[in-house]
Design a protein around this motif. Sequence first.
Motif, PDB file in Angstrom:
ATOM      1  N   UNK A 141      -0.751 -55.096 -12.398  1.00  0.00           N
ATOM      2  CA  UNK A 141      -0.886 -53.719 -13.095  1.00  0.00           C
ATOM      3  C   UNK A 141       0.502 -54.238 -14.543  1.00  0.00           C
ATOM      4  N   UNK A 142       1.017 -55.032 -14.254  1.00  0.00           N
ATOM      5  CA  UNK A 142       2.313 -56.009 -15.338  1.00  0.00           C
ATOM      6  C   UNK A 142       0.854 -55.726 -16.477  1.00  0.00           C
ATOM      7  N   UNK A 143      -0.329 -56.695 -15.899  1.00  0.00           N
ATOM      8  CA  UNK A 143      -0.806 -57.045 -17.377  1.00  0.00           C
ATOM      9  C   UNK A 143      -1.628 -56.700 -18.311  1.00  0.00           C
ATOM     10  N   UNK A 144      -1.951 -54.822 -17.543  1.00  0.00           N
ATOM     11  CA  UNK A 144      -2.725 -53.821 -17.976  1.00  0.00           C
ATOM     12  C   UNK A 144      -1.885 -53.556 -19.107  1.00  0.00           C
ATOM     13  N   UNK A 145      -0.916 -53.201 -18.690  1.00  0.00           N
ATOM     14  CA  UNK A 145       0.181 -52.215 -19.429  1.00  0.00           C
ATOM     15  C   UNK A 145       0.661 -53.625 -20.722  1.00  0.00           C
ATOM     16  N   UNK A 146       0.756 -54.253 -20.417  1.00  0.00           N
ATOM     17  CA  UNK A 146       0.594 -55.605 -21.162  1.00  0.00           C
ATOM     18  C   UNK A 146      -0.554 -55.725 -22.247  1.00  0.00           C
ATOM     19  N   UNK A 147      -1.497 -55.168 -21.621  1.00  0.00           N
ATOM     20  CA  UNK A 147      -2.451 -55.873 -23.009  1.00  0.00           C
ATOM     21  C   UNK A 147      -2.677 -54.414 -23.656  1.00  0.00           C
ATOM     22  N   UNK A 148      -2.499 -53.167 -23.205  1.00  0.00           N
ATOM     23  CA  UNK A 148      -3.041 -52.086 -23.595  1.00  0.00           C
ATOM     24  C   UNK A 148      -1.662 -51.668 -24.568  1.00  0.00           C
ATOM     25  N   UNK A 149       0.047 -52.656 -24.660  1.00  0.00           N
ATOM     26  CA  UNK A 149       0.822 -52.508 -25.693  1.00  0.00           C
ATOM     27  C   UNK A 149       0.295 -53.276 -26.402  1.00  0.00           C
ATOM     28  N   UNK A 150      -0.633 -54.399 -26.912  1.00  0.00           N
ATOM     29  CA  UNK A 150      -0.457 -55.505 -27.778  1.00  0.00           C
ATOM     30  C   UNK A 150      -1.636 -55.038 -28.511  1.00  0.00           C
ATOM     31  N   UNK A 151      -3.192 -53.712 -27.713  1.00  0.00           N
ATOM     32  CA  UNK A 151      -3.430 -52.726 -29.164  1.00  0.00           C
ATOM     33  C   UNK A 151      -3.042 -51.819 -29.745  1.00  0.00           C
ATOM     34  N   UNK A 152      -1.787 -50.876 -28.958  1.00  0.00           N
ATOM     35  CA  UNK A 152      -0.871 -50.223 -29.306  1.00  0.00           C
ATOM     36  C   UNK A 152      -0.248 -50.537 -30.931  1.00  0.00           C
ATOM     37  N   UNK A 153       0.170 -51.876 -31.178  1.00  0.00           N
ATOM     38  CA  UNK A 153       1.499 -51.891 -32.253  1.00  0.00           C
ATOM     39  C   UNK A 153       0.420 -52.406 -33.022  1.00  0.00           C
ATOM     40  N   UNK A 154      -1.083 -52.883 -33.297  1.00  0.00           N
ATOM     41  CA  UNK A 154      -2.244 -52.294 -34.392  1.00  0.00           C
ATOM     42  C   UNK A 154      -2.150 -50.949 -34.821  1.00  0.00           C
ATOM     43  N   UNK A 155      -2.322 -49.974 -33.688  1.00  0.00           N
ATOM     44  CA  UNK A 155      -2.252 -48.460 -33.886  1.00  0.00           C
ATOM     45  C   UNK A 155      -1.254 -48.131 -34.388  1.00  0.00           C
ATOM     46  N   UNK A 156      -0.339 -48.233 -33.768  1.00  0.00           N
ATOM     47  CA  UNK A 156       0.843 -47.892 -34.616  1.00  0.00           C
ATOM     48  C   UNK A 156       1.695 -48.443 -36.298  1.00  0.00           C
TER      49      UNK A 156
END
Length: 470
Positions: free
Chosen positions: A15-30
């Motif tokens: 579960x921490x890996x999941x939120x880490x991966x989502x956070x990586x995608x979020x950087x480009x969206x921001x």
Amino acid sequence: MGAAEHRRRLVSLAYPVYFELLAGVTAGIINMAWVARLGGGAVAAVAVATNVENLLLGVILVAGSGTTVLVARARGAEDSAAIRSAVRGGWVLWALVTPLVAIGGYLCREPLAHLVLGGSGGSGSGSGSGDSLPLATAYFSIALPGIAVFFATNVVDGILKGAGDTRTPMKLAILANGLILGLDPLFILRFDLGVRGAAIATVLGRTVALICGFVVLHRNGVLRQAAQAAPNRAGSLSADARRTAETGLPMSADFVARMVGALALVAIVARIGVSEVAAYGIATKAMYVATMAFYAIRQAASIRTAQLLGAGRDERRAIGRQVLLLAGSLGLTALLTLLAAAPWIMWAFGSEGEVAEAGALYLRCLGPYLTLLACFIALGGVFEGSGGSPALARITACGVALQLALAYSLSGSGLPGICLAMALAMALQCAAIARMYRRTEHPTATDCDDRGVRISVTEPDSLSPDNRFA
């Protein structure tokens, strides 16, 4: 060890890996959300730059993923010298790869921008589309040298995950994104740096997170003990790097094959129509919520399998069953969610009219593929952690090639035909990995680890620290 314990450990790692991966995608969206105020040209520039960075991630995965597996294997064996060698191997690869990408990319930033933008960046009208090429070049002038930070963060994450700590990489990713969110308006708008400001904010946010990562590495008891391991038990730097590269290269190849296949599929979808391309692009972003969960389970399975093999315990079958249970449940949940909520998902991403209609149809047809993908991706972690990643990479490459051929043939049926092609190709990949998994039910007297060292899988007690990491 019982099934419930395996499942608990896998969830705890995943579960921490999941939120880490989502956070990586979020950087480009921001970044894209803030540069949207600068016009369409700026959005296009940042969008293509983000895609290039995603592709470059496959390069450093050789070091990051290889280090994770080797550190996890050594930790399971409680071999501090082997942990030290694995960590050194990751950093040596980083030192070899980073200058080529960072310096070479900076020197070739303009040709690279022209390549990824094609003819759309040099001329055009409206929304600043004609400015995309110089804007992309400006973004690359900051982002490509800053790739050194991105690559170093990947290695730090790999070391921590191998040591059993998946929560710190998640916290570091969230920290970096929080900083980017705060720095973007400052550099883009207040200092009027435009797309350069977005790149600067990204590099600065990641740099702060990387510094925090180094602090955590220094304080980690297991890694500190490994750093003090007797030098005479550690191999040469070249040997350490070779072991890491041999372990991580198939995983990197697997990732790159999927990335290239996804880009090629866009060209096939383009044969259907403009609305379908837009719908495919939006739906792909929506799929990240599900697919990142599959990859999180994969990383957890890889870490868990490597740890237990390092301890002389071959529990691939038991781990595999729990992985399939978790991933299959997630896949079925995704299928039902898409069937029920596809129109609302497209609406949430701002689509309407023909694009929304085409996207909803695509998402509803995608369920079987996602369920199969969940099982394949997640179960692959068992083989990554046990030395089977070369075979896994071959299956992926063949599956991607088959998917593209089928998609081209079935594109006349529109997006449902594309979904059918994806599902058929994935079904064959699942059949291939199932065959690999069945072979673990009747292991031979000897098997090979991820570096080609022959190890016993029927007599775990024979796995002494010396022959595990010869």
